[in-house]
Design a protein around this motif. Structure first.
Motif, PDB file in Angstrom:
ATOM      1  N   THR A   1       0.841  -1.202   0.000  1.00 53.84           N
ATOM      2  CA  THR A   1       0.000   0.000   0.000  1.00 53.84           C
ATOM      3  C   THR A   1       0.875   1.250   0.000  1.00 53.84           C
ATOM      4  O   THR A   1       0.643   2.176  -0.781  1.00 53.84           O
ATOM      5  N   SER A   2       1.899   1.271   0.843  1.00 52.44           N
ATOM      6  CA  SER A   2       2.814   2.426   0.900  1.00 52.44           C
ATOM      7  C   SER A   2       3.521   2.643  -0.430  1.00 52.44           C
ATOM      8  O   SER A   2       3.684   3.782  -0.877  1.00 52.44           O
TER       9      SER A   2
ATOM     10  N   GLU B   1       1.092   4.120  -2.855  1.00 54.36           N
ATOM     11  CA  GLU B   1       0.879   5.524  -2.485  1.00 54.36           C
ATOM     12  C   GLU B   1       2.008   6.406  -3.038  1.00 54.36           C
ATOM     13  O   GLU B   1       1.751   7.484  -3.567  1.00 54.36           O
TER      14      GLU B   1
ATOM     15  N   TYR C   1      -1.222   9.352  -3.978  1.00 56.28           N
ATOM     16  CA  TYR C   1      -2.504   9.401  -3.269  1.00 56.28           C
ATOM     17  C   TYR C   1      -2.468   8.515  -2.032  1.00 56.28           C
ATOM     18  O   TYR C   1      -1.920   7.408  -2.070  1.00 56.28           O
ATOM     19  N   SER C   2      -3.082   8.979  -0.953  1.00 56.56           N
ATOM     20  CA  SER C   2      -3.226   8.176   0.257  1.00 56.56           C
ATOM     21  C   SER C   2      -4.261   7.088  -0.011  1.00 56.56           C
ATOM     22  O   SER C   2      -5.284   7.339  -0.640  1.00 56.56           O
ATOM     23  N   MET C   3      -3.987   5.860   0.478  1.00 56.14           N
ATOM     24  CA  MET C   3      -4.886   4.735   0.218  1.00 56.14           C
ATOM     25  C   MET C   3      -5.071   3.892   1.475  1.00 56.14           C
ATOM     26  O   MET C   3      -4.200   3.839   2.339  1.00 56.14           O
ATOM     27  N   LYS C   4      -6.206   3.227   1.517  1.00 53.92           N
ATOM     28  CA  LYS C   4      -6.497   2.359   2.653  1.00 53.92           C
ATOM     29  C   LYS C   4      -7.557   1.343   2.254  1.00 53.92           C
ATOM     30  O   LYS C   4      -8.475   1.669   1.506  1.00 53.92           O
TER      31      LYS C   4
ATOM     32  N   VAL D   1      -9.298   5.802  -1.796  1.00 49.47           N
ATOM     33  CA  VAL D   1      -8.217   6.588  -2.388  1.00 49.47           C
ATOM     34  C   VAL D   1      -8.508   8.051  -2.105  1.00 49.47           C
ATOM     35  O   VAL D   1      -9.588   8.546  -2.453  1.00 49.47           O
TER      36      VAL D   1
END
Length: 196
Positions: free
Chosen positions: A75-76, A79, A84-87, A189
Protein backbone atom coordinates in the motif's frame (compact mmCIF):
# COMPACT_ATOMS: atom_id res chain seq x y z
CA UNK A 1 -9.10 37.06 32.25
CA UNK A 2 -11.30 37.59 29.19
CA UNK A 3 -8.24 38.05 26.98
CA UNK A 4 -6.74 34.80 28.28
CA UNK A 5 -9.95 32.90 27.41
CA UNK A 6 -9.90 34.23 23.84
CA UNK A 7 -6.24 33.28 23.45
CA UNK A 8 -6.95 29.81 24.85
CA UNK A 9 -9.90 29.33 22.46
CA UNK A 10 -7.82 30.39 19.43
CA UNK A 11 -5.07 28.02 20.53
CA UNK A 12 -7.54 25.15 20.84
CA UNK A 13 -9.05 25.88 17.44
CA UNK A 14 -5.67 26.04 15.74
CA UNK A 15 -4.47 22.90 17.49
CA UNK A 16 -7.49 20.83 16.48
CA UNK A 17 -7.74 19.45 13.01
CA UNK A 18 -11.01 20.35 11.36
CA UNK A 19 -12.68 18.21 8.74
CA UNK A 20 -15.97 19.12 7.11
CA UNK A 21 -17.89 17.37 4.38
CA UNK A 22 -18.47 19.57 1.31
CA UNK A 23 -20.26 19.11 -2.02
CA UNK A 24 -18.59 17.03 -4.76
CA UNK A 25 -18.47 19.19 -7.91
CA UNK A 26 -20.59 17.35 -10.53
CA UNK A 27 -18.25 18.42 -13.34
CA UNK A 28 -15.32 16.69 -11.58
CA UNK A 29 -17.02 13.44 -10.56
CA UNK A 30 -16.01 11.44 -13.67
CA UNK A 31 -12.37 12.51 -13.42
CA UNK A 32 -12.30 11.69 -9.68
CA UNK A 33 -13.80 8.26 -10.46
CA UNK A 34 -11.24 7.62 -13.22
CA UNK A 35 -8.26 8.58 -11.04
CA UNK A 36 -9.64 6.64 -8.04
CA UNK A 37 -10.36 3.54 -10.09
CA UNK A 38 -6.89 3.49 -11.65
CA UNK A 39 -5.17 3.91 -8.27
CA UNK A 40 -7.34 1.33 -6.47
CA UNK A 41 -6.83 -1.22 -9.26
CA UNK A 42 -3.06 -0.68 -9.08
CA UNK A 43 -3.19 -1.50 -5.37
CA UNK A 44 -5.46 -4.52 -5.80
CA UNK A 45 -3.34 -5.95 -8.62
CA UNK A 46 -0.19 -5.54 -6.53
CA UNK A 47 -1.75 -7.26 -3.52
CA UNK A 48 -3.23 -10.06 -5.62
CA UNK A 49 0.10 -10.73 -7.37
CA UNK A 50 1.97 -10.84 -4.06
CA UNK A 51 -0.61 -13.23 -2.57
CA UNK A 52 -0.57 -15.56 -5.58
CA UNK A 53 3.25 -15.68 -5.54
CA UNK A 54 3.23 -16.40 -1.80
CA UNK A 55 0.70 -19.22 -2.19
CA UNK A 56 2.77 -20.81 -4.96
CA UNK A 57 5.97 -20.58 -2.90
CA UNK A 58 4.78 -21.50 0.57
CA UNK A 59 1.06 -22.18 0.52
CA UNK A 60 -1.50 -20.65 2.84
CA UNK A 61 0.99 -20.10 5.65
CA UNK A 62 3.05 -17.83 3.38
CA UNK A 63 -0.08 -16.02 2.16
CA UNK A 64 -1.05 -15.11 5.73
CA UNK A 65 2.47 -13.79 6.29
CA UNK A 66 2.11 -11.60 3.18
CA UNK A 67 -1.17 -10.17 4.47
CA UNK A 68 0.35 -9.57 7.88
CA UNK A 69 3.67 -8.07 6.84
CA UNK A 70 3.58 -7.03 3.20
CA UNK A 71 0.08 -5.62 2.60
CA UNK A 72 0.89 -2.31 4.30
CA UNK A 73 4.26 -2.14 2.50
CA UNK A 74 2.56 -2.68 -0.87
CA UNK A 75 0.00 0.00 0.00
CA UNK A 76 2.81 2.43 0.90
CA UNK A 77 4.61 1.66 -2.36
CA UNK A 78 1.47 2.30 -4.44
CA UNK A 79 0.88 5.52 -2.48
CA UNK A 80 4.40 6.69 -3.43
CA UNK A 81 3.87 5.75 -7.08
CA UNK A 82 0.47 7.43 -7.40
CA UNK A 83 0.83 10.29 -4.91
CA UNK A 84 -2.50 9.40 -3.27
CA UNK A 85 -3.23 8.18 0.26
CA UNK A 86 -4.89 4.73 0.22
CA UNK A 87 -6.50 2.36 2.65
CA UNK A 88 -8.48 -0.86 2.66
CA UNK A 89 -11.23 -0.74 5.26
CA UNK A 90 -14.28 -2.66 6.40
CA UNK A 91 -16.49 -3.09 9.48
CA UNK A 92 -15.21 -6.69 9.75
CA UNK A 93 -11.50 -5.91 9.80
CA UNK A 94 -8.67 -8.24 10.69
CA UNK A 95 -5.98 -5.62 11.28
CA UNK A 96 -7.11 -2.86 13.70
CA UNK A 97 -5.26 -0.25 11.60
CA UNK A 98 -7.85 -0.95 8.88
CA UNK A 99 -10.77 0.09 11.10
CA UNK A 100 -12.92 2.75 9.38
CA UNK A 101 -13.04 6.40 10.41
CA UNK A 102 -16.45 8.11 10.44
CA UNK A 103 -16.32 9.08 6.74
CA UNK A 104 -15.20 5.60 5.70
CA UNK A 105 -18.01 4.16 7.84
CA UNK A 106 -20.45 6.38 5.93
CA UNK A 107 -19.17 4.95 2.63
CA UNK A 108 -19.43 1.37 3.93
CA UNK A 109 -23.03 2.02 5.03
CA UNK A 110 -23.81 3.50 1.60
CA UNK A 111 -22.74 0.25 -0.09
CA UNK A 112 -24.53 -1.93 2.49
CA UNK A 113 -27.78 0.00 2.03
CA UNK A 114 -27.46 -0.12 -1.77
CA UNK A 115 -26.95 -3.90 -1.64
CA UNK A 116 -30.08 -4.28 0.53
CA UNK A 117 -31.95 -2.47 -2.26
CA UNK A 118 -30.55 -4.87 -4.85
CA UNK A 119 -27.95 -2.49 -6.31
CA UNK A 120 -24.16 -2.51 -6.27
CA UNK A 121 -22.72 0.88 -7.18
CA UNK A 122 -19.26 0.78 -8.74
CA UNK A 123 -17.99 3.61 -6.53
CA UNK A 124 -18.79 6.28 -3.95
CA UNK A 125 -17.20 9.74 -3.70
CA UNK A 126 -16.95 12.23 -0.84
CA UNK A 127 -15.42 15.70 -0.76
CA UNK A 128 -13.87 16.78 2.53
CA UNK A 129 -12.42 20.10 3.58
CA UNK A 130 -9.46 19.17 5.76
CA UNK A 131 -8.11 22.29 7.46
CA UNK A 132 -8.86 24.49 4.44
CA UNK A 133 -7.76 22.00 1.77
CA UNK A 134 -10.32 20.02 -0.20
CA UNK A 135 -9.68 16.34 -0.86
CA UNK A 136 -11.82 13.80 -2.69
CA UNK A 137 -12.26 10.32 -1.30
CA UNK A 138 -12.99 7.65 -3.86
CA UNK A 139 -14.29 4.32 -2.57
CA UNK A 140 -14.18 1.11 -4.61
CA UNK A 141 -16.32 -1.74 -3.22
CA UNK A 142 -14.77 -5.18 -2.78
CA UNK A 143 -16.56 -8.51 -3.06
CA UNK A 144 -15.43 -11.82 -1.60
CA UNK A 145 -14.02 -14.17 -4.23
CA UNK A 146 -13.88 -17.95 -3.82
CA UNK A 147 -10.17 -17.98 -3.00
CA UNK A 148 -10.77 -15.44 -0.19
CA UNK A 149 -12.85 -18.00 1.73
CA UNK A 150 -9.72 -19.97 2.60
CA UNK A 151 -8.85 -17.29 5.18
CA UNK A 152 -12.12 -15.35 5.47
CA UNK A 153 -14.82 -18.03 5.22
CA UNK A 154 -16.59 -20.14 7.85
CA UNK A 155 -14.06 -20.78 10.67
CA UNK A 156 -15.51 -24.30 11.10
CA UNK A 157 -14.46 -25.14 7.54
CA UNK A 158 -11.03 -23.47 7.63
CA UNK A 159 -7.74 -25.33 8.04
CA UNK A 160 -7.18 -25.54 11.84
CA UNK A 161 -3.47 -24.72 11.65
CA UNK A 162 -4.18 -21.72 9.43
CA UNK A 163 -6.97 -20.54 11.74
CA UNK A 164 -4.63 -20.80 14.73
CA UNK A 165 -1.99 -18.70 12.95
CA UNK A 166 -4.59 -16.05 12.07
CA UNK A 167 -5.79 -15.96 15.69
CA UNK A 168 -2.20 -15.58 16.90
CA UNK A 169 -1.49 -12.70 14.51
CA UNK A 170 -4.92 -11.08 14.94
CA UNK A 171 -6.42 -11.92 18.36
CA UNK A 172 -9.45 -9.68 17.74
CA UNK A 173 -10.07 -10.83 14.16
CA UNK A 174 -13.51 -9.94 12.77
CA UNK A 175 -12.82 -10.90 9.13
CA UNK A 176 -14.38 -14.36 8.96
CA UNK A 177 -17.81 -15.79 8.18
CA UNK A 178 -18.00 -14.55 4.61
CA UNK A 179 -19.55 -16.32 1.63
CA UNK A 180 -18.55 -15.93 -2.00
CA UNK A 181 -19.99 -12.71 -3.46
CA UNK A 182 -20.44 -10.98 -0.07
CA UNK A 183 -19.57 -7.31 0.22
CA UNK A 184 -16.14 -7.28 1.91
CA UNK A 185 -15.28 -3.61 2.28
CA UNK A 186 -13.69 -0.82 0.24
CA UNK A 187 -10.46 0.55 -1.07
CA UNK A 188 -10.32 4.27 -0.24
CA UNK A 189 -8.22 6.59 -2.39
CA UNK A 190 -7.75 10.16 -1.16
CA UNK A 191 -7.08 12.62 -4.00
CA UNK A 192 -6.14 16.26 -3.34
CA UNK A 193 -8.52 18.59 -5.23
CA UNK A 194 -5.61 20.33 -6.95
CA UNK A 195 -4.71 17.02 -8.66
CA UNK A 196 -8.08 16.89 -10.46
Amino acid sequence: MKRLSVVAMVGLLLGCSQVQKVEVPKEKEQKIAQVGEEASMKLLKGLRMELMNAMQKGGLDEAVTVCNKKAMEITSQVEKETGYSMKRTTFKYRNPSNAPDKYEAEALKYFEESIKQGKMPSYYIQALNENGKVVYRYYKPLKVEGVCLTCHGDPNLMDKKLLEKIKTLYPNDKAVGYKEGDFRGVVRVTIPADKI
